[in-house]
Design a protein around this motif. Sequence first.
Motif, PDB file in Angstrom:
ATOM      1  N   GLU A  68       0.834  -1.278  -0.086  1.00 34.46           N
ATOM      2  CA  GLU A  68      -0.216   0.080  -0.024  1.00 34.46           C
ATOM      3  C   GLU A  68       0.864   1.158   0.005  1.00 34.46           C
ATOM      4  O   GLU A  68       1.935   1.428   0.650  1.00 34.46           O
ATOM      5  CB  GLU A  68      -0.783   0.086   1.299  1.00 34.46           C
ATOM      6  CG  GLU A  68      -1.822   1.270   1.337  1.00 34.46           C
ATOM      7  CD  GLU A  68      -2.766   1.226   2.631  1.00 34.46           C
ATOM      8  OE1 GLU A  68      -3.046   2.612   3.173  1.00 34.46           O
ATOM      9  OE2 GLU A  68      -2.943   0.192   3.206  1.00 34.46           O
ATOM     10  N   SER A  69       0.499   2.266  -1.045  1.00 35.04           N
ATOM     11  CA  SER A  69       1.585   3.408  -0.843  1.00 35.04           C
ATOM     12  C   SER A  69       0.433   4.633  -1.608  1.00 35.04           C
ATOM     13  O   SER A  69      -0.354   4.374  -2.484  1.00 35.04           O
ATOM     14  CB  SER A  69       2.674   3.198  -1.971  1.00 35.04           C
ATOM     15  OG  SER A  69       3.235   4.394  -2.167  1.00 35.04           O
ATOM     16  N   ASP A  70       0.864   5.766  -1.260  1.00 38.82           N
ATOM     17  CA  ASP A  70       0.168   6.842  -1.865  1.00 38.82           C
ATOM     18  C   ASP A  70       1.041   7.537  -2.630  1.00 38.82           C
ATOM     19  O   ASP A  70       0.941   8.576  -3.337  1.00 38.82           O
ATOM     20  CB  ASP A  70      -0.285   7.862  -0.774  1.00 38.82           C
ATOM     21  CG  ASP A  70      -1.292   7.247   0.239  1.00 38.82           C
ATOM     22  OD1 ASP A  70      -2.296   6.564  -0.429  1.00 38.82           O
ATOM     23  OD2 ASP A  70      -1.425   7.626   1.423  1.00 38.82           O
ATOM     24  N   ARG A 106      -1.722   9.632  -8.595  1.00 40.92           N
ATOM     25  CA  ARG A 106      -1.721   9.479  -7.114  1.00 40.92           C
ATOM     26  C   ARG A 106      -2.837   8.962  -6.891  1.00 40.92           C
ATOM     27  O   ARG A 106      -4.185   9.074  -7.346  1.00 40.92           O
ATOM     28  CB  ARG A 106      -1.390  10.901  -6.188  1.00 40.92           C
ATOM     29  CG  ARG A 106       0.063  11.266  -6.570  1.00 40.92           C
ATOM     30  CD  ARG A 106       0.365  12.191  -5.564  1.00 40.92           C
ATOM     31  NE  ARG A 106       1.781  12.793  -5.738  1.00 40.92           N
ATOM     32  CZ  ARG A 106       2.718  12.356  -5.061  1.00 40.92           C
ATOM     33  NH1 ARG A 106       2.633  11.463  -4.052  1.00 40.92           N
ATOM     34  NH2 ARG A 106       3.910  12.863  -5.193  1.00 40.92           N
ATOM     35  N   VAL A 107      -3.040   8.358  -5.311  1.00 38.91           N
ATOM     36  CA  VAL A 107      -4.371   7.630  -4.973  1.00 38.91           C
ATOM     37  C   VAL A 107      -5.151   8.910  -4.077  1.00 38.91           C
ATOM     38  O   VAL A 107      -4.661   9.178  -3.079  1.00 38.91           O
ATOM     39  CB  VAL A 107      -3.921   6.306  -3.872  1.00 38.91           C
ATOM     40  CG1 VAL A 107      -5.245   6.034  -3.350  1.00 38.91           C
ATOM     41  CG2 VAL A 107      -3.256   5.393  -4.463  1.00 38.91           C
ATOM     42  N   HIS A 109      -8.495   7.863  -3.494  1.00 36.80           N
ATOM     43  CA  HIS A 109      -9.150   7.126  -2.611  1.00 36.80           C
ATOM     44  C   HIS A 109      -9.047   5.489  -2.942  1.00 36.80           C
ATOM     45  O   HIS A 109      -8.736   5.350  -4.086  1.00 36.80           O
ATOM     46  CB  HIS A 109     -10.690   7.507  -2.791  1.00 36.80           C
ATOM     47  CG  HIS A 109     -11.600   6.576  -1.634  1.00 36.80           C
ATOM     48  ND1 HIS A 109     -11.676   7.140  -0.366  1.00 36.80           N
ATOM     49  CD2 HIS A 109     -12.335   5.396  -1.843  1.00 36.80           C
ATOM     50  CE1 HIS A 109     -12.321   6.308   0.376  1.00 36.80           C
ATOM     51  NE2 HIS A 109     -12.956   5.493  -0.674  1.00 36.80           N
ATOM     52  N   ARG A 110      -9.081   4.563  -1.873  1.00 36.20           N
ATOM     53  CA  ARG A 110      -8.899   3.257  -2.163  1.00 36.20           C
ATOM     54  C   ARG A 110     -10.172   2.603  -1.429  1.00 36.20           C
ATOM     55  O   ARG A 110     -10.544   3.106  -0.431  1.00 36.20           O
ATOM     56  CB  ARG A 110      -7.737   2.716  -1.644  1.00 36.20           C
ATOM     57  CG  ARG A 110      -7.423   3.179  -0.103  1.00 36.20           C
ATOM     58  CD  ARG A 110      -6.086   2.145   0.363  1.00 36.20           C
ATOM     59  NE  ARG A 110      -5.037   2.078  -0.676  1.00 36.20           N
ATOM     60  CZ  ARG A 110      -4.136   3.154  -0.685  1.00 36.20           C
ATOM     61  NH1 ARG A 110      -4.148   4.351   0.063  1.00 36.20           N
ATOM     62  NH2 ARG A 110      -3.108   3.247  -1.377  1.00 36.20           N
TER      63      ARG A 110
END
Length: 289
Positions: A68-70, A106-107, A109-110
């Motif tokens: 998991e990474s932003d 970039r994320v 939302h997940r």
Amino acid sequence: MTAGWGARVRLRIEQFAPALGRVDANLTHVVRAQADAAAEGVGLLVTPELSMTGYDVRDAVHALAAAESDAPYPTMLPGPDVVLGTIERDAAFVPYNAALHLRGGRVLHRHRKVYLPTYGMFDEGRWFGRGDGVRAYDAGGGWRVGLLVCEDLWHPALSWLLAAQGANLLVVQSAAAGRGVVAGGASGGRFASWGAWEHLARAAAIAYGAYVALANRVGVEGPLCFAGGSMIVAPDGSVVARADDLNPDRIDAELSLEAVAAARRPYAHARDDDPRLVARELARMLGEG
């Protein structure tokens, strides 16, 4: 990150057959699709469930899981937003079936799939950890979005929870297999099982006055033949775009907050909903158990 959307946004579903275990090839496909979408004024590109890895991963789940990474997603363009399907692992190395909304690479939302089908031909409970919630989030311009993955749509409480948080767009990734064939269907022979998906999507749209974008995949993996038929449903419950049943396809629709407002004027569901009542009754039921 880019500033977000306006009161109107063009949404595209990229229905394709992700190659099993070939993350680089799948990412290349999505980046090309994103470039095409950018040239055609699309604001949100939605891909199917596990679009980065393929569906029937089994024991390869750990090798395919990304931490998991932003941080910026590898090679993703700064063009339209993209909803990807991938496998993420947490700090305890538990892999999750995840939907990521990327903006500027970039994320934003997940969402981790909550309900993992482990029945019939499906065995997800063996391979994935279970998500623990749903959250609506702001995408700009007055849009609030909720993400669901496949089986999540079959549990209406999740759609309701997103609607109760103000969602006016539900994005659903799926890898729905086809069962049975109805001769002479809308495209010459639709899978019999797809009618239930349409009912679920249209019911959520009508009940909550929200758009529902359902991105399914095509192709075959082992015993699974995926059913295609991706669709975009307007807040009044009408299907405004539908993809092919068997082949890769792209479908577009322009979404507008005016259509959301118009669909909600005849009703007062959002006004009259009472989450506190639901919470009290659930607490009572669980206490009685």
